[in-house]
Design a protein around this motif. Sequence first.
Motif, mmCIF file in Angstrom:
data_model
loop_
_atom_site.group_PDB
_atom_site.id
_atom_site.type_symbol
_atom_site.label_atom_id
_atom_site.label_comp_id
_atom_site.label_asym_id
_atom_site.label_seq_id
_atom_site.Cartn_x
_atom_site.Cartn_y
_atom_site.Cartn_z
ATOM 1 N N ARG A 26 19.476 31.481 33.441
ATOM 2 C CA ARG A 26 19.470 32.900 33.822
ATOM 3 C C ARG A 26 18.929 33.048 35.243
ATOM 4 O O ARG A 26 18.000 32.352 35.636
ATOM 5 N N THR A 27 19.509 33.954 35.998
ATOM 6 C CA THR A 27 19.014 34.272 37.331
ATOM 7 C C THR A 27 18.273 35.606 37.267
ATOM 8 O O THR A 27 18.804 36.591 36.767
ATOM 9 N N ILE A 28 17.040 35.600 37.770
ATOM 10 C CA ILE A 28 16.227 36.821 37.813
ATOM 11 C C ILE A 28 16.008 37.165 39.285
ATOM 12 O O ILE A 28 15.312 36.434 40.001
ATOM 13 N N PHE A 71 12.169 37.711 42.005
ATOM 14 C CA PHE A 71 10.989 37.140 41.349
ATOM 15 C C PHE A 71 10.712 35.781 41.953
ATOM 16 O O PHE A 71 11.634 34.977 42.090
ATOM 17 N N GLN A 114 15.873 34.507 44.317
ATOM 18 C CA GLN A 114 16.725 34.471 43.122
ATOM 19 C C GLN A 114 16.160 33.375 42.214
ATOM 20 O O GLN A 114 16.456 32.196 42.390
ATOM 21 N N TYR A 115 15.331 33.763 41.264
ATOM 22 C CA TYR A 115 14.634 32.813 40.401
ATOM 23 C C TYR A 115 15.598 32.257 39.352
ATOM 24 O O TYR A 115 16.250 33.012 38.632
ATOM 25 N N ASP A 161 15.872 30.746 36.026
ATOM 26 C CA ASP A 161 15.049 30.681 34.819
ATOM 27 C C ASP A 161 15.661 29.724 33.796
ATOM 28 O O ASP A 161 16.717 29.999 33.235
ATOM 29 N N THR A 168 16.019 30.044 29.173
ATOM 30 C CA THR A 168 17.204 30.331 28.370
ATOM 31 C C THR A 168 17.947 29.050 28.000
ATOM 32 O O THR A 168 18.475 28.933 26.896
#
Length: 174
Positions: free
Chosen positions: A11-13, A16, A22-23, A25, A28
């Motif tokens: 997942r891209t957050i 953050f 563009q974190y 993550d 997931t």
Amino acid sequence: MNNDDLRALIRTIPDFPKPGIQYRDITTLLLDARGFAASVERLAEGVTGKPDLIAGTEARGFIFAAALAHRLGAGLLLIRKHGKLPGETIAEDYALEYGNDRLAMHVDACTPGARVELVDDLIATGGTALAATRLIRRAGGFLTGASFLIDLPALGGADLLRAEGIGVRSLVSY
């Protein structure tokens, strides 16, 4: 190898831990048993030779390093943030994408001549990986390579490792 199945589980957050970042993550991916297993298998396939140790950097690197060490029948070398290990340590300062930090490992964790594969979840600017590399080399270890789930090539970290003579592999690039 096409790793679009793994990319789909990451997942891209946006923004953050700070605006503009563009974190990526991986939690997931870790929640998906097949995705996690596939990532470990694919990382293992890229390791050449038989390392004595798999070095993982705190904290998410521990996840992949532990699984990979088990899969390859190697020991697990923990490289931690300074002040977290109870015994005598050696340490290295480094810069990371959002500040500075210090890594440490026990002085007796890596014997001279040990073959060590460095593993982490992500390579960005390369600061953490280079500090870990310096620690392993100071202890007399030989880096067999560096494996990452994610590479952010625009930040140049993998190229810095290659300039140090380290073979770099990653499964997904952004």
